[in-house]
Motif scaffolding. Structure first.
Motif, PDB file in Angstrom:
ATOM      1  N   ASN A  49       3.048   6.052  -2.763  1.00 27.18           N
ATOM      2  CA  ASN A  49       4.275   6.739  -3.290  1.00 27.18           C
ATOM      3  C   ASN A  49       4.244   7.135  -4.809  1.00 27.18           C
ATOM      4  O   ASN A  49       4.548   7.960  -5.384  1.00 27.18           O
ATOM      5  N   TYR A  99       0.758  -1.119   0.159  1.00 28.23           N
ATOM      6  CA  TYR A  99      -0.033  -0.041   0.105  1.00 28.23           C
ATOM      7  C   TYR A  99       0.688   1.201   0.027  1.00 28.23           C
ATOM      8  O   TYR A  99       0.606   2.322  -0.558  1.00 28.23           O
ATOM      9  N   ASP A 100       2.056   1.167   0.661  1.00 23.51           N
ATOM     10  CA  ASP A 100       2.880   2.442   0.555  1.00 23.51           C
ATOM     11  C   ASP A 100       3.522   2.824  -0.587  1.00 23.51           C
ATOM     12  O   ASP A 100       3.568   3.800  -1.123  1.00 23.51           O
TER      13      ASP A 100
END
Lengths: 858, 237
Positions: free
Chosen positions: A457, A452-453
């Protein structure tokens, strides 16, 4: 859930679901159903997703289409056929699309005639070649069956009128899925399908068509995504395959190059004349040209007009012409690199010759499977080997194929560049909630484990957040406020359309000899590193750089001279890790048996087990015996390192690591990095399938026990990333990834400004972005693509673990002055470099080197 | 590694500047370069201005600052980045130096609009100072036909160092002999003419086309320091 189908439906049951005219037409045309049809038609009729893996000539197309055609006919009979698309067919090849349309016309027209249908069933092809008027008429009168490519589908998804016609699609057929799933084109397609599914009320039925591939379960998952079921039909066993391995000479060592060449072409000519139409696969485009050239030269009139060349550097017209001629049976032989591997109809081929190992069992079977047009005909494949290593590789491959072993496919995962493209496309469709978009994306198999990060990003990058605040309007491709994603400005739509796709633009320099003979292609960035007089290797032969004009480089042959620059090998196929391990096991068995049994017994056993003749078995025996007597036979449990001082006084460390080029690419850099750090030197790297060579600039003494210890302590992934700084592969892949992610636009709108001589290369861009944010998604994806897709990180880590756990030993043998027989091919591999990591030390080193060289010349 | 080297009585720094007792001269800043790249489809983030300012801070105190051409990159007026950065540059220089001389380069159209607002800035086509001639180098005009020491920019010279395993590194450099100094670009971005790889036809400056570069010494520069090398023709042999 993925299930393998074992229930073959009897003909009567299949006929029972068909409309009367369909039944009639089918009975009259074919009589009965082929095996894949017996499995697939009913399952599709019941609404199940299915992956069909079956050989050429087994009625694959109708297996996929029959249920849907039947439904269309039933509707047409009742005058209930609507103006929308019911069936979507996607394949990677435009030529294949044209073939499929032709193959559908016959049954449709036939059925229409019998049924006297009031409504006609419309089929249309939509690709980059479709004219504007054809496209407009498609929107006015949508085809019921739409045939397209992955790129065109992505464009259609963003055209509101086109999407309307797809909104109630019921069947989606993906052809040649075995070739799509192993590269980013397939990743791109799967996201398109999830986007399409998101707009269609009901779940459409997914049908995948594949040639030989392994494991089918993973490919089925790839087809349907993470939370849908799929049935698998595998009837490849039905096709008989006959494989044999032949050598042009009895002994490669004592035959001269000319002798080997002459015998090779005589052998090819002999095989060709004994068959109606032969398909020869070489592994490179330049190889293809060479074979055709020599056949014509040696046998003159015999091949005039009946020989064809086919590879991707040739113009479209030339290729189309060859395909047409093949279909009509007008050619006696066609020589191709990899371009004729895919399933376009090429008529009746009764022999496939593989010139040199195809480097994987699966690929060999896919190629051989192009022969024997009908199901009951045997597919015949002959491996013609080019040297001793090739001989062993092909002999082991043939046996593995006979035993039903296949190599694993590698499906790229979490590709951020393809995702970036689709996110932009999705933003143009509508506004999204950040979680909603994530939900759709992760339904696709390649993105099931998307972090998810990483996703956030990527959204920030697309929002232009890597520049100054006021520049977001310029750099941003989407609008993202942390919660919602929407489109950014009018200019994004045309930019998106003009830059869709995953295939990188080839800035390929064509290389010709002074006499005008085509040698091959080079990447532009690679060519820019060279200057006049440099010697480089292309297609296995050294050439001297003479001059460049535009996109054409002129060279002259430099046989016998050593390269002055590391060479790039963009063309050659890598040996698969699985096949490499088969060869390792064979080496180990030979090692054991050579100490125990007599020569005659061994040769007899080889002949029997591998179905080869006595001379071939003898050649294999001699090669192994020579290696064993001179040094030792390297295997996966015993990696041998040889040291060898070359004519320039440089020390070469020869690592016998038979793990395939992808693993060796990574392994070599790990060792080079550790040595370079320890000794503060630059190192030359030469990589092959069977091992790698590290060239140290001076007669350095390497402390192997320290090296081993450091290897065991090393953070492999971190070392690999650092080792890529300043390398050829990093420059190229970054450019590709940057283009896919729209960091660099291949086609831009504002053509007003000329960049002139101050053209900034993608590499500059890389350096800037790296300084600003080393975790930039584009950089992250570049590393992922290199490590996972280009270098086989998974198996590299496996090998390093074996070394750490002492399952594999490293044996140092520097007691010999000359390299062992197995090492000879390693020295002529393809290359790259490892530079000293500390900038200051690197500068001092290069400074010293340059001054010393100049001093020597004076 | 030395951070500066004396050439022809001037101090050449590893940041690309030439320093005398009275003045500092730098060339080819190309402010706004990144924004210009966007028009060609390359989305380069803004990066170089910060570096240029850092390099300027490292310069010693002198009376005069001489900007030897191509302060900004673009010809058109449409590049807002250029204007903001140019103004910031002149604000800074006005505080640090008593006099600022801008020698006109081929990219410096419309620059006067900005510089006219600064009292300390003078705009010239070439400068004769201390028995030296300073000009950008895009035109081979009369003042450059002299035996006096000429200092030009425009070419953005660079040199490639390479060893025999193929590791190569491209570095910006000064080219010089006792009559001429060619300055490297002060901009970290502008790609340059690689002297180890170019033919005479590839040279940008008509001055260099006339004089030739074979007999010029090379002083390569990097963050780490200066690298003294022999003449160009020795390096390409």
């Amino acid at each position: 859930m993925i299930t393998k189908l074992t229930h073959e439906y009897p003909d009567e049951e299949v006929y029972s679901i068909l409309a009367k005219p369909v039944r009639k037409w089918f009975k009259e045309t074919f009589g009965g159903f082929t095996p894949p049809q017996k499995y697939a038609v009913m399952e599709i009729h019941k609404g199940k997703n299915i992956l069909i893996s079956s050989p050429t000539g087994s009625g694959k197309t109708l297996s996929a289409f029959l249920a849907s055609i039947n439904e269309l006919v039933l509707l047409a009979q009742k005058n209930a056929l609507e103006d929308r698309t019911y069936v979507l067919y996607v394949s990677p090849l435009k030529a294949l699309n044209n073939d499929i349309k032709r193959n559908l016309d016959a049954p449709l027209r036939g059925i229409e005639k019998i049924a006297n249908l009031k409504q006609k069933i419309r089929v249309a092809v939509r690709t980059g070649d479709t004219t504007q008027s054809q496209r407009s008429s498609m929107l006015r009168k949508p085809p019921h069956i739409l045939i397209t490519t992955p790129e065109s589908l992505a464009i259609l998804l963003n055209s509101p009128r086109a999407v309307k016609m797809l909104e109630n699609i019921k069947y989606v057929i993906v052809d040649e899925i075995h070739s799509l799933c192993e590269n980013k084109r397939g990743t791109h397609l799967m996201l398109s399908l999830e986007r399409l599914q998101n707009r269609v009320k009901k779940e459409f039925i997914r049908i995948g068509l594949s040639a030989t591939i392994h494991p089918l379960e993973e490919v089925a998952q790839f087809l349907v995504g993470t939370h849908r079921d799929c049935a698998i039909v595998d009837v490849n066993f039905l096709k008989k395959i006959e494989l044999s391995v032949v050598s042009p000479v009895d002994d490669f060592i004592y035959s001269s190059v000319e002798e080997t060449q002459i015998n090779l072409y005589k052998l090819l000519d002999d095989l060709i004349s004994k068959h109606k139409t032969t398909l020869i696969f070489t592994n490179t485009r330049s190889g293809t040209e060479r074979v055709v050239h020599h056949l014509k030269k040696m046998f003159g009139n015999k091949y005039v007009g009946v020989i064809g060349t086919h590879h991707s550097s040739l113009g479209k017209d030339i290729r189309l012409n060859v395909e047409e001629q093949l279909k009509k049976g007008e050619l006696k032989v066609v020589v191709s690199s990899t371009s004729l591997e895919l399933g376009i109809d090429i008529g009746n081929i009764d022999l496939v010759i593989l010139l040199g190992s195809p480097k994987s069992i699966t690929r060999a079977l896919q190629r051989v499977g192009r022969s024997g047009h009908r199901l009951h005909e045997t597919s015949k494949g002959v491996f013609v080997v080019t040297d001793r290593d090739d001989l062993i590789e092909c002999v082991v491959l043939a046996k593995a194929a006979r035993d039903g072993k296949l190599d694993r496919v590698h499906i790229p995962k979490n590709c951020l560049d393809v995702l970036a493209q689709h996110i932009v496309g999705m933003s143009l469709e509508k506004d999204w909630d950040v979680g909603e978009m994530f939900g759709v994306i992760t339904k696709a198999y390649p993105y099931k484990d998307l972090n998810y990060d990483d996703y956030l990003n990527l959204l920030k990058y697309l929002n232009g957040e890597y520049g100054e605040l006021q520049n977001r309007k310029v750099y941003g491709k989407i609008y993202f406020d942390g919660l919602r994603i929407s489109k950014r400005g009018r200019m994004i739509r045309p930019i998106y359309y003009m830059n869709i796709g995953t295939i990188p633009d080839e800035t390929a320099i064509k290389v010709f000899t002074k006499k005008g003979q085509f040698v091959g292609t080079l990447d532009e960035t690679f060519m820019q590193r060279m200057k006049r007089g440099d010697i480089f290797v292309l297609g296995g032969t050294p050439y001297r750089y003479l001059y460049v004009r535009g996109m054409k480089l002129t060279v002259e042959s430099a046989i016998g001279k050593r390269p002055t620059v590391p060479s790039w090998y963009s063309e050659s196929l890598p040996l698969s890790f699985d096949l490499a391990m088969e060869i390792n096991k064979f080496r180990k068995r030979m090692d054991e048996v050579l100490s125990k049994e007599s020569k005659n017994k061994i040769i007899e056993a080889l002949q029997k087990e591998f179905m080869i003749n006595k001379t071939t078995a003898n050649a294999i025996f001699s090669y192994f015996m020579q290696q064993k007597k001179y040094l030792r036979i390297p295997t996966h449990t015993h990696i041998i390192i040889e040291e060898f001082i070359d004519v320039d006084g440089r020390k070469n460390l020869i690592f016998h690591t038979l793990f395939g080029r992808k693993v060796n690419d990574a392994l070599s850099r790990i060792f080079a990095y550790l040595i370079s750090e320890e000794e503060n030197i630059n190192i030359g790297i030469t990589i092959s399938d069977n091992g790698f060579v590290l060239t140290l600039p001076r007669r350095k003494k390497v402390d192997y026990s320290t090296l081993y210890r450091r290897l065991c302590e090393a953070d492999i992934i971190s070392i690999l990333k650092d080792s890529l700084e300043g390398t050829e592969i990093l420059r190229r892949r970054f450019r590709h990834v940057a283009a896919r992610s729209f960091l660099i636009l291949r086609r831009y709108i504002d053509g007003r400004r000329s960049v002139g001589k101050q053209q900034m290369s993608a590499y500059f861009l890389y350096n800037i972005i790296k300084k600003i944010d080393p975790n930039f998604p584009i950089i992250k994806e570049t590393y992922r693509e290199i490590l996972e897709d280009a270098m086989d990180l998974e198996n590299t880590i496996k090998v390093v673990k074996w070394i750490k756990n002492r399952k594999t030993f490293i044996v140092l043998r520097n007691d010999r002055e000359l390299p062992s027989p197995f090492a000879h091919n390693l020295i002529a591999g393809a290359s790259d470099t490892m530079r000293i990591q500390d900038k200051k030390k690197l500068l001092q080193y290069l400074h010293e080197y340059v001054l010393r060289k100049i001093g020597e010349k004076t | 590694m030395k951070k500066s080297v004396k050439i022809n009585g001037l101090l050449a720094t590893n940041t690309g500047a030439l320093i005398s007792k009275e003045f500092v001269v730098i060339a080819d800043l190309h402010l706004g370069y990144e924004r210009a790249m966007v028009g060609s489809g390359l989305f380069v983030p803004q990066y170089q201005f910060k570096i240029i300012m850092e390099k300027l801070e490292m310069l010693p105190e002198r009376e005069m600052m001489i900007l030897n051409g191509d302060i900004k990159h673009e010809f058109s007026e449409n590049n807002p980045q250029e204007w903001t950065e140019t103004r910031k540059l002149f604000d800074y220089l006005s505080e640090r130096f008593d006099k600022i001389i801008v020698v006109r380069g081929n990219h410096d159209n419309y620059l006067r609009t900005v510089t006219s607002k600064y009292k300390k800035v003078e705009f010239v086509d070439y400068l004769e100072i201390d028995d030296k001639i300073i000009a950008h180098g895009h035109k081979d005009f009369l003042p450059l036909h002299t035996k006096k020491l000429k200092i030009i920019g425009h070419e953005h010279p660079s040199v490639t160092l390479r060893d025999d395993v193929g590791v190569s590194l491209k570095l910006p450099c000064f080219l010089y002999n006792d009559e001429l100094i060619v300055m490297p670009a002060f901009s970290p971005l502008a790609a340059g003419t690689d002297v180890t790889r170019c033919r005479k036809e590839d040279l940008l400056s008509p001055v260099l086309k006339r004089i030739g570069i074979g007999h010029l010494n090379v002083l390569a520069i990097d963050e780490e320091g200066c690298i003294e090398l022999p003449e160009v023709y020795e390096l390409v042999r």
